[in-house]
Design an enzyme around this catalytic site. Structure first.
Site, mmCIF file in Angstrom:
data_model
loop_
_atom_site.group_PDB
_atom_site.id
_atom_site.type_symbol
_atom_site.label_atom_id
_atom_site.label_comp_id
_atom_site.label_asym_id
_atom_site.label_seq_id
_atom_site.Cartn_x
_atom_site.Cartn_y
_atom_site.Cartn_z
ATOM 1 N N ILE A 91 0.888 -1.160 0.000
ATOM 2 C CA ILE A 91 0.000 0.000 0.000
ATOM 3 C C ILE A 91 0.925 1.207 0.000
ATOM 4 O O ILE A 91 1.891 1.244 0.754
ATOM 5 C CB ILE A 91 -0.862 0.072 1.272
ATOM 6 C CG1 ILE A 91 -1.556 -1.235 1.585
ATOM 7 C CG2 ILE A 91 -1.887 1.185 1.156
ATOM 8 C CD1 ILE A 91 -2.178 -1.246 2.983
ATOM 9 N N GLN A 126 11.331 6.883 -2.109
ATOM 10 C CA GLN A 126 10.400 5.915 -1.534
ATOM 11 C C GLN A 126 11.001 5.296 -0.279
ATOM 12 O O GLN A 126 12.205 5.052 -0.222
ATOM 13 C CB GLN A 126 10.118 4.793 -2.533
ATOM 14 C CG GLN A 126 9.565 5.261 -3.865
ATOM 15 C CD GLN A 126 9.600 4.143 -4.894
ATOM 16 O OE1 GLN A 126 10.663 3.670 -5.261
ATOM 17 N NE2 GLN A 126 8.434 3.736 -5.360
ATOM 18 N N VAL A 137 4.251 -1.358 3.489
ATOM 19 C CA VAL A 137 3.749 -0.004 3.341
ATOM 20 C C VAL A 137 4.841 0.819 2.665
ATOM 21 O O VAL A 137 6.018 0.667 2.989
ATOM 22 C CB VAL A 137 3.415 0.605 4.725
ATOM 23 C CG1 VAL A 137 2.998 2.060 4.598
ATOM 24 C CG2 VAL A 137 2.345 -0.208 5.429
ATOM 25 N N GLU A 138 4.437 1.669 1.727
ATOM 26 C CA GLU A 138 5.367 2.595 1.081
ATOM 27 C C GLU A 138 4.925 4.013 1.400
ATOM 28 O O GLU A 138 3.742 4.325 1.346
ATOM 29 C CB GLU A 138 5.360 2.410 -0.442
ATOM 30 C CG GLU A 138 6.151 3.476 -1.176
ATOM 31 C CD GLU A 138 5.919 3.494 -2.678
ATOM 32 O OE1 GLU A 138 6.601 4.267 -3.367
ATOM 33 O OE2 GLU A 138 5.053 2.741 -3.170
ATOM 34 N N LEU A 139 5.877 4.872 1.742
ATOM 35 C CA LEU A 139 5.637 6.303 1.850
ATOM 36 C C LEU A 139 6.554 6.960 0.841
ATOM 37 O O LEU A 139 7.730 6.606 0.746
ATOM 38 C CB LEU A 139 5.920 6.809 3.263
ATOM 39 C CG LEU A 139 5.086 6.169 4.376
ATOM 40 C CD1 LEU A 139 5.437 6.776 5.725
ATOM 41 C CD2 LEU A 139 3.606 6.306 4.116
#
Length: 190
Positions: A91, A126, A137-139
């Site tokens: 996500i 990333q 989880v990716e931010l």
């Protein structure tokens, strides 16, 4: 199942947006703490008719629905945690400061992996990490790479039809995407 020729004869379904992501978790409590404390989600009321343990969270225009399954490992042949792999299912959330994200993850003692995507002078940073159940989880600052449709429906054509209310010569999906993009750009400009 429809083959690709048959599927192309139908209009796309009347979707509006992504509503929620549903995840199985070993412990609702641990997962709720992660999504609240690390990602800033807020617990919201969940229907009382459910006869299983879970939680609903919401923020950033998306919901996360957690469903507790303490025996989740029984279904997974790999019991040890998977390596953090940016090419795995995940996500992704936009963020305003990737450097701050990395400092906070370090302060929390969380493992993470970074990656960089570059395209025509644009750079996206990333950060990838796992939740308590191993979901990735990716931010990122993904907005740095512009959204450019690959179809023959041009943005100029879409904007002119948006302002003049003339029908665009694009397909359903191109129209929906370009209308959404047009509205986002109008909101940014004011």
């Amino acid at each position: 199942m429809l083959d690709s020729v048959e599927a192309n004869n139908f209009e796309a379904l009347p979707l509006l947006s992504l509503n929620h992501v549903s995840l199985l978790c070993r412990s609702v409590w641990d997962s709720v703490r992660f999504y609240e404390d690390v990602l800033g989600f807020v617990s919201i009321k969940r229907p009382s008719s459910f006869k299983f343990n879970g939680a609903w969270l919401y923020n950033y225009g998306i919901g996360i629905h957690l469903i507790e399954n303490p025996s989740i490992d029984d279904f997974d042949t790999i019991v040890e945690p998977r390596p953090i792999n940016p090419k795995d299912n995940h996500i992704s959330f936009q963020c305003t400061d990737v450097g701050l994200v990395m400092r906070r993850l370090q302060d929390m003692g969380m493992k993470y992996v970074t990656a960089v995507v570059e395209d025509q002078g644009n750079r996206v940073d990333q950060v990838f990490f796992h939740d308590p159940d191993g979901y990735m989880v990716e931010l990122c600052n993904c907005e740095n790479i512009p959204i450019i449709p690959l179809s023959s429906c041009s943005f100029k054509q879409r904007l002119s039809s948006f302002y003049k209310s003339a029908p665009a010569k694009c397909g359903f999906m191109e129209n929906a995407m370009m209308e959404s993009l047009s509205m986002e750009m109008l909101n940014i400009s004011f």
